[in-house]
Scaffold this motif. Sequence first.
Motif, PDB file in Angstrom:
ATOM      1  N   ILE A 253     -67.113  27.733  -6.806  1.00  0.00           N
ATOM      2  CA  ILE A 253     -66.374  28.112  -8.016  1.00  0.00           C
ATOM      3  C   ILE A 253     -67.159  29.100  -8.877  1.00  0.00           C
ATOM      4  O   ILE A 253     -66.576  29.859  -9.662  1.00  0.00           O
ATOM      5  CB  ILE A 253     -65.972  26.848  -8.810  1.00  0.00           C
ATOM      6  CG1 ILE A 253     -65.133  25.924  -7.917  1.00  0.00           C
ATOM      7  CG2 ILE A 253     -65.177  27.199 -10.064  1.00  0.00           C
ATOM      8  CD1 ILE A 253     -64.794  24.583  -8.533  1.00  0.00           C
TER       9      ILE A 253
ATOM     10  N   ILE B  53     -55.720  32.646 -13.205  1.00  0.00           N
ATOM     11  CA  ILE B  53     -56.376  32.675 -11.900  1.00  0.00           C
ATOM     12  C   ILE B  53     -56.689  31.221 -11.559  1.00  0.00           C
ATOM     13  O   ILE B  53     -57.524  30.585 -12.204  1.00  0.00           O
ATOM     14  CB  ILE B  53     -57.645  33.542 -11.927  1.00  0.00           C
ATOM     15  CG1 ILE B  53     -57.258  34.999 -12.216  1.00  0.00           C
ATOM     16  CG2 ILE B  53     -58.400  33.430 -10.604  1.00  0.00           C
ATOM     17  CD1 ILE B  53     -58.426  35.954 -12.261  1.00  0.00           C
TER      18      ILE B  53
ATOM     19  N   SER C 141     -57.769  31.676  -6.509  1.00  0.00           N
ATOM     20  CA  SER C 141     -59.178  31.859  -6.152  1.00  0.00           C
ATOM     21  C   SER C 141     -59.577  30.782  -5.149  1.00  0.00           C
ATOM     22  O   SER C 141     -59.378  29.592  -5.395  1.00  0.00           O
ATOM     23  CB  SER C 141     -60.053  31.751  -7.413  1.00  0.00           C
ATOM     24  OG  SER C 141     -61.409  31.600  -7.073  1.00  0.00           O
ATOM     25  N   TYR C 142     -60.152  31.211  -4.001  1.00  0.00           N
ATOM     26  CA  TYR C 142     -60.542  30.254  -2.955  1.00  0.00           C
ATOM     27  C   TYR C 142     -61.846  30.704  -2.297  1.00  0.00           C
ATOM     28  O   TYR C 142     -61.893  31.028  -1.107  1.00  0.00           O
ATOM     29  CB  TYR C 142     -59.414  30.145  -1.927  1.00  0.00           C
ATOM     30  CG  TYR C 142     -59.441  28.888  -1.093  1.00  0.00           C
ATOM     31  CD1 TYR C 142     -59.608  27.630  -1.671  1.00  0.00           C
ATOM     32  CD2 TYR C 142     -59.281  28.952   0.292  1.00  0.00           C
ATOM     33  CE1 TYR C 142     -59.613  26.480  -0.895  1.00  0.00           C
ATOM     34  CE2 TYR C 142     -59.278  27.809   1.069  1.00  0.00           C
ATOM     35  CZ  TYR C 142     -59.447  26.581   0.475  1.00  0.00           C
ATOM     36  OH  TYR C 142     -59.449  25.439   1.241  1.00  0.00           O
TER      37      TYR C 142
ATOM     38  N   LEU D  39     -59.469  31.346 -16.057  1.00  0.00           N
ATOM     39  CA  LEU D  39     -59.726  30.574 -14.845  1.00  0.00           C
ATOM     40  C   LEU D  39     -59.339  29.122 -15.079  1.00  0.00           C
ATOM     41  O   LEU D  39     -59.838  28.480 -16.012  1.00  0.00           O
ATOM     42  CB  LEU D  39     -61.205  30.669 -14.457  1.00  0.00           C
ATOM     43  CG  LEU D  39     -61.639  29.933 -13.183  1.00  0.00           C
ATOM     44  CD1 LEU D  39     -60.870  30.420 -11.963  1.00  0.00           C
ATOM     45  CD2 LEU D  39     -63.143  30.092 -12.962  1.00  0.00           C
TER      46      LEU D  39
ATOM     47  N   ALA E 283     -65.697  32.393  -8.543  1.00  0.00           N
ATOM     48  CA  ALA E 283     -64.475  32.602  -9.316  1.00  0.00           C
ATOM     49  C   ALA E 283     -64.818  33.006 -10.749  1.00  0.00           C
ATOM     50  O   ALA E 283     -64.149  33.864 -11.343  1.00  0.00           O
ATOM     51  CB  ALA E 283     -63.630  31.326  -9.306  1.00  0.00           C
TER      52      ALA E 283
ATOM     53  N   GLN F 162     -57.852  27.938  -9.496  1.00  0.00           N
ATOM     54  CA  GLN F 162     -58.800  27.378  -8.527  1.00  0.00           C
ATOM     55  C   GLN F 162     -58.279  25.988  -8.171  1.00  0.00           C
ATOM     56  O   GLN F 162     -58.571  24.996  -8.846  1.00  0.00           O
ATOM     57  CB  GLN F 162     -60.200  27.311  -9.131  1.00  0.00           C
ATOM     58  CG  GLN F 162     -61.247  26.648  -8.252  1.00  0.00           C
ATOM     59  CD  GLN F 162     -61.747  27.529  -7.120  1.00  0.00           C
ATOM     60  OE1 GLN F 162     -61.811  28.731  -7.254  1.00  0.00           O
ATOM     61  NE2 GLN F 162     -62.099  26.906  -6.009  1.00  0.00           N
TER      62      GLN F 162
END
Length: 426
Positions: free
Chosen positions: A244, A232, A323-324, A261, A247, A234
């Motif tokens: 974050i 995932i 992820s945003y 992540l 996330a 970022q």
Amino acid sequence: MNVPDTVGHNIGFVGTRFAGTDGVSLEADKWAKVLWEHKHVSYWYGGKMDTDPDITSLVPHAYFGHPDIQWINRRIFGTTTRDPEVTRRIFALAEYLKHTLYEFTRRFNIEVMIVQNALCIPMNVPLGVAITMFIAETGFPTIAHHHDFYWERDRFSVNGINDLLSMAFPPTLPSIQHVTINLPGQADLSHRKGQSSILVPNVLNFEDPPINDDYPHSFKEDIGLSHEDFVILQPTRVVPRKGIEHAISLVNSLNNPKYKLVVTHESGDEGDEYMHALQEMAERQNVDIRFVADRVGEERGNDREGRKIYTLGDCYAAADFISYPSLYEGFGNALIEAFYFKKPILVNRYSIFVTDIEPKGFKVVTMDGYLTKDVVTQVRNLMEDGAYRQEVVEHNFELGKRFFSYSVLERKLRALVTNFTGMDDL
């Protein structure tokens, strides 16, 4: 440098910095590429540059990080007045920088000037004043490309330069065409300055899909993951407005040890406290978070230790999900990049997404400031259902091509340049 067979107009890009991977530098490079395809030659003026020296005017005081500019900035923000010596230095530097602009335009026979962000955000006040005075004296044909306005940033709200902000950020002069990158910015410019603008979104070259090769296949292994793990990604700097922590909560809620992540960028000039807080949060929630900025560069290659370096595009290629969860964005380049690299994405519904991107019909997982069970379920479905994921990313790619491609930029630039030249130059 290979000049096109039929040379169009000489375009002068002016800003504080054209170097690295900041949004302004990247968008300016895209504009130059589109202009070049239509026989226009670009030249560059700024204080920190990685452009070809043969087509560049490097003026150190144009960079916002120059010690003299930093000295001024420390004395004009966070206060409502300024010392006379500060005023003297601002105008002395502005006069000097104005002289360098005259030299730049004469040296390269510039016909149209494109100012990148230097007339909207006061990172370098003397430069903004200099550009304004230069345009006022010459009536120079100028496209002012505004990425962020000072009134959008809390750090500039208390200041001792309201007179100069009114004068130069941005100026209201007849030879300037203003360009904004989002609808709220366009509305604010009209409301605050009485100035119309052309809306030009940030773009990617959707007509030329990303290269699909084997180089990114080793990315997971090189950052300590297995090929069975799910990344995932970022793809942002580590600053609080990127959200974050959401996330981390997402990965925790997915409750699968194979979900990792991965954060691609550094903290930048805002310190490492936020990163340390994220590391502590991830540890408490038993989330495997990897900060891999030392393995990501502008070009593929190897570092001094012989380790493989990946581009940001390689990171997207190796990712399973993006992820945003940003709290605020001036536009949202990572979102458009996710569409371009055909990756599913979670978006926190920041204001520009709501006004400029969401109405286009993209299929993304959205959250409104906090995670819900439904959001987590949608992410899990995209991670686990390959056919559904493919349908979603293909849909988003086609919409991206329609609304945020180089062909869109080409149409916008044609109008801007033609307004000055009277000829359909693109």
